[in-house]
Design a protein around this motif. Structure first.
Motif, PDB file in Angstrom:
ATOM      1  N   UNK A 159      57.468  88.436  31.286  1.00 25.27           N
ATOM      2  CA  UNK A 159      58.533  88.630  32.264  1.00 25.27           C
ATOM      3  C   UNK A 159      58.280  87.851  33.548  1.00 25.27           C
ATOM      4  N   UNK A 160      57.028  87.754  33.975  1.00 26.78           N
ATOM      5  CA  UNK A 160      56.721  87.089  35.242  1.00 26.78           C
ATOM      6  C   UNK A 160      57.156  85.626  35.231  1.00 26.78           C
ATOM      7  N   UNK A 161      56.783  84.897  34.196  1.00 26.65           N
ATOM      8  CA  UNK A 161      57.071  83.467  34.171  1.00 26.65           C
ATOM      9  C   UNK A 161      58.546  83.183  33.887  1.00 26.65           C
ATOM     10  N   UNK A 162      59.226  84.072  33.157  1.00 29.61           N
ATOM     11  CA  UNK A 162      60.630  83.834  32.811  1.00 29.61           C
ATOM     12  C   UNK A 162      61.572  84.331  33.900  1.00 29.61           C
ATOM     13  N   UNK A 163      61.241  85.477  34.529  1.00 26.00           N
ATOM     14  CA  UNK A 163      62.168  86.101  35.475  1.00 26.00           C
ATOM     15  C   UNK A 163      61.587  86.306  36.878  1.00 26.00           C
ATOM     16  N   UNK A 164      60.555  87.128  36.993  1.00 33.76           N
ATOM     17  CA  UNK A 164      60.096  87.582  38.310  1.00 33.76           C
ATOM     18  C   UNK A 164      59.707  86.439  39.232  1.00 33.76           C
ATOM     19  N   UNK A 165      58.945  85.464  38.730  1.00 32.74           N
ATOM     20  CA  UNK A 165      58.514  84.356  39.573  1.00 32.74           C
ATOM     21  C   UNK A 165      59.674  83.469  39.999  1.00 32.74           C
ATOM     22  N   UNK A 166      60.789  83.579  39.277  1.00 31.26           N
ATOM     23  CA  UNK A 166      61.951  82.737  39.556  1.00 31.26           C
ATOM     24  C   UNK A 166      63.011  83.460  40.369  1.00 31.26           C
ATOM     25  N   UNK A 167      62.638  84.552  41.008  1.00 33.74           N
ATOM     26  CA  UNK A 167      63.527  85.229  41.952  1.00 33.74           C
ATOM     27  C   UNK A 167      64.592  86.090  41.278  1.00 33.74           C
ATOM     28  N   UNK A 168      64.405  86.437  40.002  1.00 34.41           N
ATOM     29  CA  UNK A 168      65.349  87.329  39.346  1.00 34.41           C
ATOM     30  C   UNK A 168      65.071  88.759  39.799  1.00 34.41           C
ATOM     31  N   UNK A 169      66.102  89.430  40.277  1.00 31.89           N
ATOM     32  CA  UNK A 169      65.944  90.830  40.683  1.00 31.89           C
ATOM     33  C   UNK A 169      65.683  91.707  39.456  1.00 31.89           C
ATOM     34  N   UNK A 170      65.105  92.889  39.697  1.00 33.95           N
ATOM     35  CA  UNK A 170      64.782  93.798  38.597  1.00 33.95           C
ATOM     36  C   UNK A 170      66.016  94.223  37.817  1.00 33.95           C
ATOM     37  N   UNK A 216      60.397  78.577  32.673  1.00 27.02           N
ATOM     38  CA  UNK A 216      59.075  79.199  32.617  1.00 27.02           C
ATOM     39  C   UNK A 216      57.971  78.144  32.576  1.00 27.02           C
ATOM     40  N   UNK A 217      58.268  76.987  32.010  1.00 24.60           N
ATOM     41  CA  UNK A 217      57.288  75.900  31.997  1.00 24.60           C
ATOM     42  C   UNK A 217      57.049  75.403  33.422  1.00 24.60           C
ATOM     43  N   UNK A 218      58.122  75.332  34.203  1.00 25.75           N
ATOM     44  CA  UNK A 218      57.988  74.891  35.599  1.00 25.75           C
ATOM     45  C   UNK A 218      57.071  75.816  36.390  1.00 25.75           C
ATOM     46  N   UNK A 219      57.245  77.132  36.223  1.00 29.61           N
ATOM     47  CA  UNK A 219      56.414  78.065  36.976  1.00 29.61           C
ATOM     48  C   UNK A 219      54.951  77.947  36.565  1.00 29.61           C
ATOM     49  N   UNK A 220      54.701  77.727  35.283  1.00 25.44           N
ATOM     50  CA  UNK A 220      53.304  77.567  34.829  1.00 25.44           C
ATOM     51  C   UNK A 220      52.672  76.320  35.423  1.00 25.44           C
ATOM     52  N   UNK A 221      53.447  75.243  35.504  1.00 23.74           N
ATOM     53  CA  UNK A 221      52.907  74.010  36.092  1.00 23.74           C
ATOM     54  C   UNK A 221      52.631  74.204  37.577  1.00 23.74           C
TER      55      UNK A 221
END
Length: 345
Positions: free
Chosen positions: A137-148, A175-180
Motif C-alpha cells: 500500500x505504501x508504494x502504490x498509494x500512501x507515498x503518492x498522497x492518496x488519502x485513506x 510505484x516504481x517511481x517511489x521506489x527509485x
C-alpha cells in the motif's frame, strides 16, 4: 551359352542403371546401398547365380561382375561424399527438414508501441526503471498522497492479494517511481513501462490488466514549461510533425498542478470525426508537477527540488496508431490479428 549371355546382358543393364543412381537425402542413399550391396541385394543375387555359369565362361562373366561391383561401390561413395560436402563444419543441417518456408513471428503491437515510446524518451536522456507487480500500500498509494478514504483503495478498483492486508497488485507504475526516489537523490530522469491491474469488468473498452508507461524528472528548478516542451516533442515524434497538443486542468493526488493532454486527432487532422467525437482532439495522457509531499515522503527535499511526472496507457496509444477498436484483441493471441503487424516493426 545362354547362361553367360543372359547374365552379361543383365550386368550391362545394371551398369547403366548404377551410373544414373540419384538420392535426395541420406535415407534414400541408404535404401540404394541395401538394394544393390546388401546381403540380399542385386549383386548378392548375381553372385549366387554365378555358380551356375559354365567353367569356361566364368572368367569373362566374373570380369563383368567385378566391374559392376566396383562401379556400384564407387557410385554409392560419391553420393555419400556429396551429402557430406553440403554440411558446413560449423552447422549441422537437417536434410530431412521440409523445404517449405517456415513462417516467422512478429512483435506484439503493444511491444512495438512500447519500444517506440521508450526510444523517444531515451533520446531525451530518460533511462528505464522497473519494479515488482505485487506491491504494498505504501508504494502504490500512501507515498503518492492518496488519502485513506480514496476510491482507488476500494476493492472494486484494486486487486488485494489477501483481505485485511496491504499487499496488492499495482494499479499504476507510479510505484516504481517511489521506489527509485527512495533510493536515489536527484537528478532523476526515468521512464517506467509495465503491466498494471485494476478490478474492472472486461469489455471492448476496458480490461482487468493493461500496460502503462510513466515518466519522472526531478531536479533543481524543473518547471511546467519543461514538461510542456517534453510533451510537445513526444507527440510530434510519435504521431507526426503536424501533431498539436493542448493541456486541460485536471486532478491527481500526486501532482499539483495537474493536467490532461490531448493531441489533434491523427485520423481527421483535427477537423472532427466519430473517433474524436467531432471535437478534433483525443485524450492521450495525464501529467503534472510532482506534489512536494510526494518528494518529502520519498526522502527528497521538496523545498529544494521539483519535478514533473506523466503517464499514459500503451493500449490507448496503440489504438490511436493502429485504430484497434476492441481492447480484448491485445490479450487473446489471435494469429489473424497479430499477423497484421508483421511489417510494423
Amino acid at each position: 551359352m545362354p547362361e553367360k549371355t543372359d547374365m552379361i546382358d543383365k550386368i550391362k543393364e545394371l551398369v547403366k542403371e548404377v551410373q544414373e543412381l540419384k538420392a535426395g537425402n541420406i535415407e534414400e542413399l541408404e535404401t540404394l546401398r541395401i538394394k544393390y550391396l546388401g546381403r540380399k541385394g542385386v549383386l548378392s543375387t548375381l553372385m549366387d547365380n554365378f555358380r551356375n555359369v559354365a567353367a569356361d565362361q566364368k572368367r569373362e562373366t566374373g570380369k563383368y561382375l567385378n566391374e559392376l561391383k566396383e562401379l556400384t561401390q564407387t557410385r554409392i561413395n560419391e553420393l555419400k561424399e556429396s551429402f557430406e560436402n553440403l554440411k558446413s563444419p560449423d552447422r549441422d543441417d537437417d536434410l530431412t527438414r521440409t523445404s517449405y518456408p517456415i513462417p516467422l513471428g512478429t512483435r506484439h503491437p503493444l511491444s512495438i508501441v512500447k519500444k517506440e515510446i521508450c526510444d523517444i524518451f531515451a533520446r531525451l536522456g530518460f533511462s528505464i526503471a522497473e519494479g515488482p507487480e505485487i506491491e504494498d500500500d505504501w508504494h502504490v498509494f500512501s507515498s503518492l498522497n492518496f488519502a485513506d478514504d480514496h476510491p482507488a483503495r476500494d476493492m472494486q478498483d484494486t486487486f488485494f492479494i489477501q483481505n485485511n492486508t496491504d499487499i496488492l497488485l499495482r494499479t499504476h507504475t507510479s510505484s516504481v517511481q517511489t521506489r527509485v526516489m527512495e533510493h536515489r537523490q536527484p537528478p532523476i530522469r526515468i521512464i517506467c513501462p509495465g503491466r498494471v491491474y485494476r478490478n474492472e469488468a472486461i469489455s471492448y473498452r476496458a480490461h482487468c490488466f493493461f500496460h502503462q508507461v510513466e515518466a519522472l524528472y526531478v531536479d533543481r528548478d524543473v518547471s511546467f514549461a519543461d514538461l510542456k516542451q517534453v510533451l510537445l516533442f513526444f507527440a510530434k515524434e510519435l504521431f507526426g510533425p503536424e501533431t498539436k497538443i493542448r493541456l486541460r486542468p485536471s486532478y491527481f493526488p500526486f501532482t499539483e498542478p495537474s493536467a490532461e493532454m490531448d493531441i489533434s486527432c491523427n485520423i481527421c487532422g483535427g477537423r472532427g470525426c466519430p473517433f474524436c467525437k467531432h471535437t478534433g482532439w483525443v485524450e492521450i495522457l495525464g501529467c503534472g508537477m510532482v506534489d512536494p509531499n510526494v518528494l518529502d515522503n520519498c526522502g527528497i527535499d521538496g523545498k529544494i527540488y521539483s519535478g514533473y511526472a506523466l503517464g499514459m496507457g500503451i493500449e490507448r496509444v496503440t489504438n490511436l496508431k493502429y485504430r484497434v477498436k476492441d481492447l480484448r484483441l491485445f490479450s487473446e493471441n489471435d494469429e489473424r490479428f497479430l499477423r497484421q503487424f508483421e511489417a510494423a516493426y
